[in-house]
Design a protein around this motif. Structure first.
Motif, short mmCIF file in Angstrom:
data_model
loop_
_atom_site.label_atom_id
_atom_site.label_comp_id
_atom_site.label_asym_id
_atom_site.label_seq_id
_atom_site.Cartn_x
_atom_site.Cartn_y
_atom_site.Cartn_z
N ARG A 1 -72.12 0.28 -36.85
CA ARG A 1 -72.42 -0.70 -37.88
C ARG A 1 -72.99 -2.00 -37.29
NH1 ARG A 1 -68.51 -3.58 -42.19
NH2 ARG A 1 -70.15 -4.41 -43.50
N GLY A 2 -72.61 -2.31 -36.09
CA GLY A 2 -73.10 -3.53 -35.44
C GLY A 2 -72.67 -3.59 -33.99
N ASP A 3 -73.14 -4.63 -33.31
CA ASP A 3 -72.86 -4.80 -31.89
C ASP A 3 -71.37 -4.95 -31.58
OD1 ASP A 3 -75.57 -4.72 -31.44
OD2 ASP A 3 -75.79 -6.89 -31.28
N LEU A 4 -70.62 -5.50 -32.53
CA LEU A 4 -69.19 -5.73 -32.28
C LEU A 4 -68.44 -4.43 -32.08
CD1 LEU A 4 -68.36 -8.60 -34.79
CD2 LEU A 4 -69.00 -8.76 -32.39
N VAL A 5 -68.87 -3.37 -32.74
CA VAL A 5 -68.21 -2.06 -32.58
C VAL A 5 -68.27 -1.64 -31.12
CG1 VAL A 5 -68.25 0.38 -33.24
CG2 VAL A 5 -68.69 -1.38 -34.96
N GLN A 6 -69.47 -1.66 -30.53
CA GLN A 6 -69.63 -1.24 -29.14
C GLN A 6 -68.91 -2.18 -28.19
OE1 GLN A 6 -71.16 1.74 -28.18
NE2 GLN A 6 -70.04 1.22 -26.32
N ARG A 7 -68.94 -3.47 -28.45
CA ARG A 7 -68.24 -4.42 -27.57
C ARG A 7 -66.74 -4.14 -27.55
NH1 ARG A 7 -70.11 -10.12 -29.41
NH2 ARG A 7 -68.57 -10.77 -27.88
N CYS A 8 -66.15 -3.83 -28.69
CA CYS A 8 -64.72 -3.49 -28.73
C CYS A 8 -64.44 -2.20 -27.96
CB CYS A 8 -64.25 -3.36 -30.18
SG CYS A 8 -64.16 -4.92 -31.08
N ILE A 9 -65.29 -1.20 -28.15
CA ILE A 9 -65.12 0.07 -27.43
C ILE A 9 -65.21 -0.17 -25.92
CG2 ILE A 9 -66.19 2.31 -26.96
CD1 ILE A 9 -67.01 2.32 -29.98
N ASP A 10 -66.22 -0.93 -25.49
CA ASP A 10 -66.39 -1.21 -24.06
C ASP A 10 -65.16 -1.90 -23.48
OD1 ASP A 10 -68.92 -0.09 -24.21
OD2 ASP A 10 -69.96 -2.03 -24.24
N ASP A 11 -64.65 -2.91 -24.17
CA ASP A 11 -63.47 -3.62 -23.68
C ASP A 11 -62.25 -2.71 -23.63
OD1 ASP A 11 -64.87 -5.93 -23.26
OD2 ASP A 11 -64.10 -6.98 -25.03
N TYR A 12 -62.09 -1.86 -24.64
CA TYR A 12 -60.98 -0.90 -24.64
C TYR A 12 -61.08 0.03 -23.43
CZ TYR A 12 -57.91 2.89 -25.96
OH TYR A 12 -56.93 3.84 -25.94
N SER B 1 -63.97 11.66 -30.34
CA SER B 1 -63.84 11.38 -28.91
C SER B 1 -64.80 10.25 -28.56
CB SER B 1 -64.20 12.64 -28.10
OG SER B 1 -65.59 12.89 -28.20
N ILE B 2 -64.62 9.66 -27.40
CA ILE B 2 -65.52 8.61 -26.94
C ILE B 2 -66.95 9.13 -26.86
CG2 ILE B 2 -66.12 7.14 -24.96
CD1 ILE B 2 -63.76 6.13 -26.65
N ASP B 3 -67.14 10.34 -26.35
CA ASP B 3 -68.49 10.91 -26.27
C ASP B 3 -69.13 11.05 -27.65
OD1 ASP B 3 -68.38 11.09 -23.51
OD2 ASP B 3 -67.66 13.16 -23.53
N GLU B 4 -68.36 11.48 -28.64
CA GLU B 4 -68.88 11.61 -30.00
C GLU B 4 -69.25 10.24 -30.59
OE1 GLU B 4 -66.58 15.54 -31.73
OE2 GLU B 4 -65.42 13.68 -31.46
N ILE B 5 -68.40 9.25 -30.35
CA ILE B 5 -68.67 7.91 -30.87
C ILE B 5 -69.95 7.35 -30.27
CG2 ILE B 5 -67.84 5.51 -30.84
CD1 ILE B 5 -64.98 6.67 -30.97
N GLN B 6 -70.14 7.55 -28.97
CA GLN B 6 -71.29 6.98 -28.27
C GLN B 6 -72.61 7.56 -28.79
OE1 GLN B 6 -70.54 4.43 -26.91
NE2 GLN B 6 -69.09 4.54 -25.25
N GLN B 7 -72.59 8.72 -29.41
CA GLN B 7 -73.82 9.35 -29.88
C GLN B 7 -74.16 9.00 -31.33
OE1 GLN B 7 -74.47 13.36 -28.73
NE2 GLN B 7 -73.27 13.16 -26.87
N LEU B 8 -73.33 8.22 -31.99
CA LEU B 8 -73.55 7.87 -33.39
C LEU B 8 -74.02 6.43 -33.53
CD1 LEU B 8 -70.34 9.55 -34.80
CD2 LEU B 8 -72.66 10.41 -34.99
N SER B 9 -74.63 6.12 -34.67
CA SER B 9 -75.05 4.75 -34.96
C SER B 9 -73.84 3.92 -35.34
CB SER B 9 -76.05 4.74 -36.11
OG SER B 9 -77.21 5.41 -35.75
#
Length: 116
Positions: free
Chosen positions: A89-100, A79-87
């Motif tokens: 690999r890099g900034d691009l992962v979070q940027r893609c999630i935020d845009d989605y 889930s999004i909540d589970e993803i947000q609590q994990l490390s």
């Protein structure tokens, strides 16, 4: 570390074909691309530049259990909540999630037909 399926485009392959192939190799799932998310650039501390071409897709069929790429430990549905609590690999992962999550979507025909 959490990452979206990623990899390189092979000779005579479109970026869309590469996204489908890499996802299957790294997760065991066949996917259908539904939207284009964006192009992301990252300048790493080692002075290397990375370009991520990101798509949105939906799972179609599980072809086999787990990844065939030996560098991948495993694939997980989170889930999004589970993803947000994990490390990540890099900034691009979070940027893609935020845009989605912002609802960013572009038509697939933006990048159809381009081969390496």
């Amino acid at each position: 570390m959490i990452n979206q399926p990623a990899g390189h485009v092979e000779n005579n392959e479109t970026v869309m074909q590469a996204a489908i192939r890499e996802t299957e190799e790294e997760t065991g799932w066949q996917v259908e691309l539904t939207d284009f998310l964006g192009i992301y650039h990252y300048h790493a501390a080692n002075d290397r530049h990375y370009c991520r071409i990101a798509f949105i897709g939906q799972a179609v069929e599980q072809r086999y259990e787990g990844p065939t790429d030996k560098s991948i430990i495993g694939a997980q549905w989170l889930s999004i909540d589970e993803i947000q609590q994990l490390s990540h690999r890099g900034d691009l992962v979070q940027r893609c999630i935020d845009d989605y999550l912002k609802g960013r979507r572009y038509p697939l025909d933006i990048c159809q037909g381009y081969t390496v």
